[in-house]
Design an enzyme around this catalytic site. Structure first.
Site, PDB file in Angstrom:
ATOM      1  N   LYS A  28     -88.979  -2.823   8.047  1.00 37.75           N
ATOM      2  CA  LYS A  28     -90.334  -3.059   7.556  1.00 37.75           C
ATOM      3  C   LYS A  28     -91.223  -1.876   7.945  1.00 37.75           C
ATOM      4  O   LYS A  28     -91.271  -1.494   9.123  1.00 37.75           O
ATOM      5  CB  LYS A  28     -90.880  -4.311   8.250  1.00 37.75           C
ATOM      6  CG  LYS A  28     -91.224  -5.450   7.336  1.00 37.75           C
ATOM      7  CD  LYS A  28     -91.710  -6.604   8.193  1.00 37.75           C
ATOM      8  CE  LYS A  28     -92.415  -7.629   7.401  1.00 37.75           C
ATOM      9  NZ  LYS A  28     -92.975  -8.686   8.259  1.00 37.75           N
TER      10      LYS A  28
HETATM   11  C1  E4P Z   1     -94.514 -11.389   6.621  1.00 39.67           C
HETATM   12  O1  E4P Z   1     -93.600 -10.621   6.622  1.00 39.67           O
HETATM   13  C2  E4P Z   1     -95.479 -11.532   7.717  1.00 39.67           C
HETATM   14  O2  E4P Z   1     -94.773 -11.539   8.935  1.00 39.67           O
HETATM   15  C3  E4P Z   1     -96.268 -12.795   7.658  1.00 39.67           C
HETATM   16  O3  E4P Z   1     -96.100 -13.500   6.459  1.00 39.67           O
HETATM   17  C4  E4P Z   1     -97.653 -12.691   8.179  1.00 39.67           C
HETATM   18  O4  E4P Z   1     -98.257 -13.955   8.089  1.00 39.67           O
HETATM   19  P1  E4P Z   1     -99.616 -14.326   8.837  1.00 39.67           P
HETATM   20  O5  E4P Z   1    -100.734 -13.776   8.052  1.00 39.67           O
HETATM   21  O6  E4P Z   1     -99.640 -15.830   8.842  1.00 39.67           O
HETATM   22  O7  E4P Z   1     -99.520 -13.734  10.217  1.00 39.67           O
END
Ligand code: E4P
Length: 214
Positions: free
Chosen positions: A83
């Site tokens: 990522k």
């Molecule tokens: C996705 O890859 C992220 O880790 C995640 O969906 C972030 O979500 P949040 O906004 O609830 O922290």
């Protein structure tokens, strides 16, 4: 539509895997930090439980340092997806990763122009954070619709990974729009099959059936 769990918690991941409904996992530095385990060891364990794509995020913010982390993460398991944040340095690192055959999930995407750019370069996944847009009064689902339209217009192969989903309705909306994947916290996943009328209905059926047995 594929379902990913957005967690680094091994108990939650095992529970989801038992249901046979978890196609992949997304993690981020905040989720990893909660688990108090060495990053690569934890990610390696997740990859053993879930054979599908497991996203693990770099924490560097400069291209070469990101690339170094990306290469190391990619070695942890065959199903690792690196990522990278959707910032200019992340986009430069993306290009290099694509050239080296490292699969990338571009994270922290908040607008269609970002999604277009990462898809043009060849990201495997693009993660628009829908709940966080809603949090600041924007309409996350409109952004998702726009990304879907743009990708379809040009036949872009990057998968849309709807992220930051906060409730089952988000999952349904993302499915209607055509997101390829929905990643969600375990609490949201757990609610997908719930309906009070299902429970009440079953209770009534069983009570009526019992009467016929006496
Ligand atoms: C996705 O890859 C992220 O880790 C995640 O969906 C972030 O979500 P949040 O906004 O609830 O922290």
């Amino acid at each position: 539509m594929k379902f990913y769990l957005d967690t680094a918690n091994l108990d939650q991941i095992r529970a989801g895997a038992e249901l046979g409904l978890v196609d992949g996992i997304t993690t981020n530095p905040s989720l990893i930090a909660k688990e108090g385990m060495d990053f690569k060891t934890l990610v390696g364990k997740i990859c053993e439980i879930i054979p599908g794509p497991v996203s693990a995020e770099v924490v560097a913010t400069e291209r070469d340092a990101m690339l170094k982390e990306a290469r190391e993460l990619a070695k942890v398991a065959d199903n690792i997806i690196v990522k990278l944040p959707t910032i200019p340095e992340g986009v430069k690192a993306l290009k290099r990763c694509v050239d080296e055959g490292i699969k990338v999930n571009m994270t922290l995407c908040f607008q269609p122009s970002q999604a277009l750019i990462v898809a043009k370069i060849g990201a495997t996944f693009c993660s628009p954070f829908l709940g966080r847009l809603d949090d600041i009064g924007h309409d996350g689902m409109t952004v998702l619709e726009e990304i879907r339209l743009i990708y379809d217009n040009f036949g872009l192969q990057t998968k849309i990974l709807a992220a930051s989903l906060r409730h089952p309705l988000h999952v349904v909306q993302a499915a209607k729009i055509g997101a390829d994947i929905a990643t969600m916290p375990y609490a949201v996943f757990d609610k997908l099959l719930d309906h009070p009328l299902t429970d009440i209905g079953l209770e009534r059926f069983l009570a009526d059936w019992k009467k016929t047995q006496s």
